[in-house]
Design a protein around this motif. Structure first.
Motif, PDB file in Angstrom:
ATOM      1  N   SER A 144       0.791  -1.273  -0.162  1.00 32.29           N
ATOM      2  CA  SER A 144      -0.128  -0.032  -0.063  1.00 32.29           C
ATOM      3  C   SER A 144       0.857   1.283  -0.100  1.00 32.29           C
ATOM      4  O   SER A 144       0.395   2.500  -0.212  1.00 32.29           O
ATOM      5  CB  SER A 144      -0.946  -0.029   1.014  1.00 32.29           C
ATOM      6  N   LEU A 145       2.224   1.239   0.200  1.00 31.67           N
ATOM      7  CA  LEU A 145       2.961   2.410   0.393  1.00 31.67           C
ATOM      8  C   LEU A 145       4.204   2.179  -0.479  1.00 31.67           C
ATOM      9  O   LEU A 145       4.630   0.955  -1.033  1.00 31.67           O
ATOM     10  CB  LEU A 145       3.308   2.555   1.837  1.00 31.67           C
ATOM     11  N   PRO A 146       4.950   3.302  -1.001  1.00 30.92           N
ATOM     12  CA  PRO A 146       6.058   3.371  -1.859  1.00 30.92           C
ATOM     13  C   PRO A 146       7.187   2.640  -1.021  1.00 30.92           C
ATOM     14  O   PRO A 146       7.071   2.690   0.391  1.00 30.92           O
ATOM     15  CB  PRO A 146       6.434   4.817  -2.203  1.00 30.92           C
ATOM     16  N   PRO A 147       8.204   2.078  -1.458  1.00 29.22           N
ATOM     17  CA  PRO A 147       9.270   1.325  -0.726  1.00 29.22           C
ATOM     18  C   PRO A 147       9.676   2.168   0.602  1.00 29.22           C
ATOM     19  O   PRO A 147       9.938   1.567   1.486  1.00 29.22           O
ATOM     20  CB  PRO A 147      10.493   1.149  -1.812  1.00 29.22           C
ATOM     21  N   ASN A 148       9.982   3.629   0.279  1.00 34.54           N
ATOM     22  CA  ASN A 148      10.570   4.107   1.190  1.00 34.54           C
ATOM     23  C   ASN A 148       9.768   4.562   2.479  1.00 34.54           C
ATOM     24  O   ASN A 148      10.333   5.006   3.625  1.00 34.54           O
ATOM     25  CB  ASN A 148      11.304   5.845   0.640  1.00 34.54           C
ATOM     26  N   GLN A 149       8.785   4.276   2.406  1.00 34.20           N
ATOM     27  CA  GLN A 149       7.755   4.670   3.424  1.00 34.20           C
ATOM     28  C   GLN A 149       7.169   3.190   4.326  1.00 34.20           C
ATOM     29  O   GLN A 149       6.190   3.336   5.360  1.00 34.20           O
ATOM     30  CB  GLN A 149       6.520   5.393   2.895  1.00 34.20           C
ATOM     31  N   MET A 150       7.552   2.117   3.752  1.00 35.47           N
ATOM     32  CA  MET A 150       7.255   0.950   4.447  1.00 35.47           C
ATOM     33  C   MET A 150       8.078   0.551   5.649  1.00 35.47           C
ATOM     34  O   MET A 150       9.278   0.855   5.699  1.00 35.47           O
ATOM     35  CB  MET A 150       7.324  -0.260   3.486  1.00 35.47           C
ATOM     36  N   SER A 151       7.142   0.123   6.825  1.00 35.44           N
ATOM     37  CA  SER A 151       8.110  -0.330   7.824  1.00 35.44           C
ATOM     38  C   SER A 151       8.473  -1.810   7.844  1.00 35.44           C
ATOM     39  O   SER A 151       7.991  -2.741   8.263  1.00 35.44           O
ATOM     40  CB  SER A 151       6.905  -0.311   9.154  1.00 35.44           C
ATOM     41  N   LEU A 152       9.445  -1.807   7.117  1.00 31.70           N
ATOM     42  CA  LEU A 152      10.292  -3.266   6.860  1.00 31.70           C
ATOM     43  C   LEU A 152      11.752  -3.133   7.169  1.00 31.70           C
ATOM     44  O   LEU A 152      12.338  -2.265   7.245  1.00 31.70           O
ATOM     45  CB  LEU A 152      10.259  -3.590   5.367  1.00 31.70           C
ATOM     46  N   ARG A 153      12.313  -4.340   7.245  1.00 32.35           N
ATOM     47  CA  ARG A 153      13.958  -4.144   7.559  1.00 32.35           C
ATOM     48  C   ARG A 153      14.542  -3.413   6.467  1.00 32.35           C
ATOM     49  O   ARG A 153      14.198  -3.609   5.171  1.00 32.35           O
ATOM     50  CB  ARG A 153      14.383  -5.597   7.567  1.00 32.35           C
ATOM     51  N   PRO A 154      15.389  -2.492   6.747  1.00 35.90           N
ATOM     52  CA  PRO A 154      16.017  -1.550   5.675  1.00 35.90           C
ATOM     53  C   PRO A 154      16.680  -2.180   4.648  1.00 35.90           C
ATOM     54  O   PRO A 154      16.525  -1.786   3.313  1.00 35.90           O
ATOM     55  CB  PRO A 154      17.103  -0.881   6.651  1.00 35.90           C
ATOM     56  N   ASP A 155      17.261  -3.351   4.562  1.00 35.23           N
ATOM     57  CA  ASP A 155      17.846  -4.095   3.398  1.00 35.23           C
ATOM     58  C   ASP A 155      16.998  -4.500   2.649  1.00 35.23           C
ATOM     59  O   ASP A 155      17.078  -4.496   1.247  1.00 35.23           O
ATOM     60  CB  ASP A 155      18.973  -5.168   3.904  1.00 35.23           C
ATOM     61  N   LEU A 156      15.722  -5.064   3.172  1.00 33.38           N
ATOM     62  CA  LEU A 156      14.624  -5.329   2.184  1.00 33.38           C
ATOM     63  C   LEU A 156      13.825  -4.281   1.575  1.00 33.38           C
ATOM     64  O   LEU A 156      13.691  -4.565   0.416  1.00 33.38           O
ATOM     65  CB  LEU A 156      13.359  -6.060   3.101  1.00 33.38           C
ATOM     66  N   ARG A 157      13.792  -2.994   2.101  1.00 34.24           N
ATOM     67  CA  ARG A 157      13.311  -2.049   1.673  1.00 34.24           C
ATOM     68  C   ARG A 157      14.212  -1.426   0.445  1.00 34.24           C
ATOM     69  O   ARG A 157      13.832  -0.984  -0.799  1.00 34.24           O
ATOM     70  CB  ARG A 157      13.049  -0.685   2.569  1.00 34.24           C
ATOM     71  N   THR A 158      15.390  -1.567   0.626  1.00 32.93           N
ATOM     72  CA  THR A 158      16.371  -1.366  -0.549  1.00 32.93           C
ATOM     73  C   THR A 158      16.084  -2.217  -1.728  1.00 32.93           C
ATOM     74  O   THR A 158      16.228  -1.717  -2.827  1.00 32.93           O
ATOM     75  CB  THR A 158      17.880  -1.492  -0.225  1.00 32.93           C
ATOM     76  N   ARG A 159      16.031  -3.515  -1.279  1.00 30.11           N
ATOM     77  CA  ARG A 159      15.933  -4.495  -2.416  1.00 30.11           C
ATOM     78  C   ARG A 159      14.628  -4.241  -3.366  1.00 30.11           C
ATOM     79  O   ARG A 159      14.525  -4.147  -4.303  1.00 30.11           O
ATOM     80  CB  ARG A 159      15.862  -5.977  -1.898  1.00 30.11           C
ATOM     81  N   ILE A 160      13.516  -3.826  -2.562  1.00 37.41           N
ATOM     82  CA  ILE A 160      12.246  -3.605  -3.215  1.00 37.41           C
ATOM     83  C   ILE A 160      12.313  -2.194  -4.069  1.00 37.41           C
ATOM     84  O   ILE A 160      11.704  -2.262  -4.893  1.00 37.41           O
ATOM     85  CB  ILE A 160      11.041  -3.406  -2.090  1.00 37.41           C
ATOM     86  N   SER A 161      13.046  -1.267  -3.450  1.00 36.28           N
ATOM     87  CA  SER A 161      13.174  -0.215  -4.443  1.00 36.28           C
ATOM     88  C   SER A 161      13.795  -0.251  -5.630  1.00 36.28           C
ATOM     89  O   SER A 161      14.004   0.550  -6.491  1.00 36.28           O
ATOM     90  CB  SER A 161      13.919   0.999  -3.534  1.00 36.28           C
TER      91      SER A 161
END
Length: 222
Positions: free
Chosen positions: A128-145
């Motif tokens: 529901s949110l862009p990658p940089n706004q998700m409450s996920l582990r940082p390295d996973l947010r980077t992967r998704i971005s």
């Protein structure tokens, strides 16, 4: 192994052809369809947008296309630590609503990103949110971005009315435009909830053996 926990609906609307939307969303969906259709490498897509804009619809349509081609798909939310599979034999890894992913699922997804680096497996994630706004582990947010990040826009009221008219037609429910207009103006504007409301109205009209009119709707909704 084909791990598909989805309960497909009675009416098979979850196809690309049944996705009624605005121009921006249609362009996004056409891009997704073509990417998977032509089997490009590194098919890693993150599709985000607000509730009820069609993210799960498009994900299921994609899964069905893969299955119809006898391809192997895996739901990342159902992988256990003891599961073993040949990574090279999997054509699609998918995860719906990453916002709800717990630590275990996040670990599964991060590991798949790493393990499939040199494979041709597609990865399709919705949220529901862009990658940089998700409450996920940082390295996973980077992967998704680093995926192809696409956004589905919420429909305007007139676009929702068009969807509801077409959906009710294919469900065999005879609704006039004035009734659709009344529902959109007076009840929850969430498209999923409006579709459920139409189904409820249809069932009640059958039980009471009455035509669907605005007074009829008011009689049991208010």
């Amino acid at each position: 192994m084909k791990q598909i926990p989805f309960s497909f609906p009675k009416f098979d609307f979850n196809k690309f052809d049944f996705f009624h939307s605005n121009i921006v969303n249609r362009e996004t969906i056409a891009l997704i369809d073509n990417l998977f259709k032509f089997n490009y490498k590194d098919n890693r897509i993150y599709l985000w947008g607000p509730s009820a804009v069609g993210k799960t619809h498009i994900l299921i349509a994609t899964i069905k296309k893969f299955l119809n081609l006898n391809k192997e798909v895996i739901d990342l939310s159902f992988i256990d630590d003891n599961d073993t599979f040949d990574l090279g034999s999997i054509d699609l890894f998918f995860l719906d609503d990453i916002d709800r992913a717990d630590g275990k699922i996040q670990n599964n997804l991060f590991n798949i990103f790493n393990m499939s680096e040199n494979e041709n497996a597609a990865i399709f994630i919705t949220g529901s949110l862009p990658p940089n706004q998700m409450s996920l582990r940082p390295d996973l947010r980077t992967r998704i971005s680093q995926c192809l990040v696409l956004n589905l826009k919420e429909l305007e009221d007139e676009e929702k009315k068009d969807v509801l008219l077409k959906r009710s037609y294919f469900m065999g429910i005879n609704l006039k435009l004035e009734i659709i207009d009344y529902l959109v103006k007076n009840y929850n504007r969430n498209l999923h909830e409006l579709i459920k409301l139409i189904e409820k109205i249809d069932k009640e009209s059958i039980i009471q053996k009455k035509r669907i009119t605005i007074p009829f709707i008011k009689s049991f909704m208010e």
